[in-house]
Design an enzyme around this catalytic site. Sequence first.
Site, mmCIF file in Angstrom:
data_model
loop_
_atom_site.group_PDB
_atom_site.id
_atom_site.type_symbol
_atom_site.label_atom_id
_atom_site.label_comp_id
_atom_site.label_asym_id
_atom_site.label_seq_id
_atom_site.Cartn_x
_atom_site.Cartn_y
_atom_site.Cartn_z
ATOM 1 N N HIS A 1 18.690 -36.003 -9.701
ATOM 2 C CA HIS A 1 18.290 -36.457 -8.485
ATOM 3 C C HIS A 1 16.608 -36.167 -8.495
ATOM 4 C CE1 HIS A 1 21.899 -37.383 -7.026
ATOM 5 N NE2 HIS A 1 22.348 -36.286 -7.261
ATOM 6 N N GLU B 1 17.027 -17.269 -9.800
ATOM 7 C CA GLU B 1 16.557 -15.892 -10.052
ATOM 8 C C GLU B 1 16.157 -15.828 -11.494
ATOM 9 O OE1 GLU B 1 16.027 -13.272 -8.531
ATOM 10 O OE2 GLU B 1 16.459 -11.506 -10.197
ATOM 11 N N TRP C 1 -2.977 -2.598 -1.581
ATOM 12 C CA TRP C 1 -2.455 -3.838 -1.812
ATOM 13 C C TRP C 1 -3.180 -4.923 -1.086
ATOM 14 C CZ3 TRP C 1 0.317 -8.035 0.264
ATOM 15 C CH2 TRP C 1 0.972 -9.105 -0.716
ATOM 16 N N LYS D 1 5.960 -4.148 -4.630
ATOM 17 C CA LYS D 1 7.381 -3.717 -4.705
ATOM 18 C C LYS D 1 7.816 -3.821 -3.442
ATOM 19 C CE LYS D 1 10.919 -2.246 -6.611
ATOM 20 N NZ LYS D 1 11.861 -3.529 -7.764
ATOM 21 N N GLU E 1 7.264 -14.367 -12.015
ATOM 22 C CA GLU E 1 6.611 -13.269 -11.237
ATOM 23 C C GLU E 1 6.187 -12.294 -12.508
ATOM 24 O OE1 GLU E 1 10.793 -10.522 -9.798
ATOM 25 O OE2 GLU E 1 8.931 -10.627 -8.654
ATOM 26 N N CYS F 1 0.874 -1.236 -0.072
ATOM 27 C CA CYS F 1 0.045 -0.098 0.043
ATOM 28 C C CYS F 1 0.695 1.214 0.025
ATOM 29 C CB CYS F 1 -1.055 0.008 1.368
ATOM 30 S SG CYS F 1 -1.770 -1.585 1.467
ATOM 31 N N ARG G 1 4.896 0.380 -6.390
ATOM 32 C CA ARG G 1 4.927 -0.564 -5.012
ATOM 33 C C ARG G 1 3.802 -1.753 -5.100
ATOM 34 N NH1 ARG G 1 6.599 2.919 -0.443
ATOM 35 N NH2 ARG G 1 5.415 1.524 0.841
ATOM 36 N N ASN H 1 -1.038 1.525 5.671
ATOM 37 C CA ASN H 1 -0.343 0.466 5.134
ATOM 38 C C ASN H 1 0.020 -0.562 6.272
ATOM 39 O OD1 ASN H 1 1.827 -0.746 3.683
ATOM 40 N ND2 ASN H 1 3.078 0.951 3.958
ATOM 41 N N GLY H 2 -0.073 -1.746 5.985
ATOM 42 C CA GLY H 2 0.189 -2.980 6.724
ATOM 43 C C GLY H 2 -0.804 -3.687 7.273
ATOM 44 N N LYS I 1 12.126 -14.745 -11.904
ATOM 45 C CA LYS I 1 11.882 -13.452 -12.582
ATOM 46 C C LYS I 1 10.679 -13.820 -13.924
ATOM 47 C CE LYS I 1 13.526 -10.867 -11.303
ATOM 48 N NZ LYS I 1 13.912 -9.876 -10.601
HETATM 49 O O1 M6R Z 1 13.146 -4.667 -1.348
HETATM 50 P P1 M6R Z 1 13.765 -5.934 -0.886
HETATM 51 O O2 M6R Z 1 15.053 -6.109 -1.881
HETATM 52 O O3 M6R Z 1 13.947 -6.445 0.273
HETATM 53 O O4 M6R Z 1 12.538 -6.845 -1.689
HETATM 54 C C1 M6R Z 1 12.743 -8.344 -1.527
HETATM 55 C C2 M6R Z 1 11.675 -8.939 -2.743
HETATM 56 O O5 M6R Z 1 10.685 -8.775 -2.141
HETATM 57 C C3 M6R Z 1 11.932 -8.714 -3.962
HETATM 58 O O6 M6R Z 1 13.459 -8.926 -4.311
HETATM 59 C C4 M6R Z 1 11.092 -9.395 -4.878
HETATM 60 O O7 M6R Z 1 11.442 -10.732 -4.889
HETATM 61 C C5 M6R Z 1 11.226 -8.912 -6.381
HETATM 62 N N1 M6R Z 1 9.925 -8.874 -6.975
HETATM 63 C C6 M6R Z 1 11.923 -9.486 -7.159
HETATM 64 O O8 M6R Z 1 12.013 -9.490 -8.572
#
Ligand code: M6R
Length: 611
Positions: free
Chosen positions: A507, A484, A74, A606, A491, A2, A27, A98-99, A488
Amino acid sequence: MCGIVGILGSEPVAGNILEALKRLEYRGYDSAGIATLENGRIARRRAAGKLKNLEAALDAEPLFGHLGIGHTRWATHGRPTADNAHPHLNGQVAVVHNGIIENFRALRDELEAKGHKFTSETDTEVVAHLVDDAIKSGLSPSDAVAASLPRLKGAFALAFIFEGEEDLLIGARQGAPLVVGFGAGERAGELYLGSDALALAPLTDELAYLEEGDHVVLTRQGAKFYDESNQPVARKRIRTAASAFLIDKGNYRHFMAKEIHEQPEVVARTLAHCLDLAAGTVALPFELPVDAASLPRLTIAACGTAFMAGLVSRYWFERIAKLPVEIEVASEFRYREAPMEKGGLMLLISQSGETADTLASLRYAKKCGQKVLSVVNVATSTMARESDVAALTLAGPEIGVASTKAFTCQLALLACLALAFGKARGTVDAKEEARLVAALMAVPGLIAEALKREAAVETLSRDLAKARDVLYLGRGTSYPLALEGALKLKEISYIHAEGYAAGELKHGPIALVDSDLPVIVIAPRDKVFEKTLSNLQEVAARNGRIILISETGAVDHLGAEGEEIGMPEMAPDFSAIVYAVPVQLIAYHTAVFMGKDADQPRNLAKSVTVE
Ligand code: M6R
């Protein structure tokens, strides 16, 4: 997560609140709303979905008040509908949040028993009822907020306006960031609240951050801060550079594309901050908070992509500095009750510096007597402020939800740290230091070279967009890169993907291999290159479709059919920073071919400021 904006202005505020909310879009959110005080009465507009829906609602029924709050939501408690969108109202009170209010259920039961009627499924609405209840009991709005805050459990930031109070905006912080902005020039006398400096950047660059447990009462006379015991406190005003960063996409279709292409520059900037380029030595801009020579072990915690950066760095800390590393995702680490010997070092990695689980790990480590070093991209973040040393990545604001340039800048900084630890521990002599620094200094140019392979990636991605599942493989530092790559792709394209250590294939995951499964293999020419190639025979023997990311021509050594994304030649030491680029481009172009919103993927935020 949020986003919160509040403006105590000298002209109608709805337009500026909307603009500030646009700057918080990165965000992640799924509904939005604004409330202003119209001739002393609270009026609000809310809409599910993107801000353009809220904009349409405002066009249809404009708001003209000079005091207002706005929010991008959010969803956590309750679906992303207009009814659940903030601001929430009760009686005299409008609030954005927010939270998470963890004890909302108990509070709601208590208030319902007193006759309060709720109109949303959210945890937030309970705050409006609680504060209004306190006002009805005879307290002033600011006393009512001060009396209600101690009853709220959880991590949150809040902003309030009140019916009949044209000169009062209140903010509170407990676990989620909130900043006060001070207007100047033609905006002199205006005051703002925002989730971050970026939201307020066009309005002001003069800020004061609320500390944990603070609340702030804003009137046209100024800002009065109170600590968690409701005692007046002073909070330092700072100038931020956020306004210097233009939050636009330039000539790119998405922020993610722009941020991928910024990498040669921002990685170079981060490296230049940590290296003496003329001398060819490592030169950190901060003192290490421990005696590196006698440090027994390094503990790392982080989330998501930042965790992958930590995994890559483990290879560097262990290989270069001979420093044992323990690494864990922060959401597990914070509850594991890991015993930590006093005098140890905890390393946290976070782009935002606000991720709830990483922050909780930081606080756990401090309780255990650890020194804390954080690698963060936001200099004013909570983690930066609570760490013994904050090592800054200089990636600039990252707007795309998928982390790209922050990741490579984290890697660049972590490589420099590994080198500094190696020097301090006597595992790197001057000659080796010069060689490793030269390898690092070559990285920005190599990233620029890798970006020239974009057309090949685009062609490949057109095909990948049809896949149901994708497997990523790698060994050594390419293993976390495989993780990673899978993260990526998942997501932003929503294609199911898995990352595996290439040696683990046999395995279990080999059972998935058939001619429909693209297997993306990250294989720089390092000491495990041959081993990786031989694992690929296992894929080829089962008709798997091999896509090799390796030095141009490496595919000819495969002894089997395979496609190639050819990379430039490079020293193997820090190749992970360069090989991250095709991995990002694959995810980006696949998502674009599939018509997905690469910048704001569904369900994602974000900055994850809740557990
Ligand atoms: O702000 P941060 O680096 O702590 O965030 C960590 C993760 O939430 C962030 O890297 C998330 O996995 C990304 N969306 C990946 O692309």
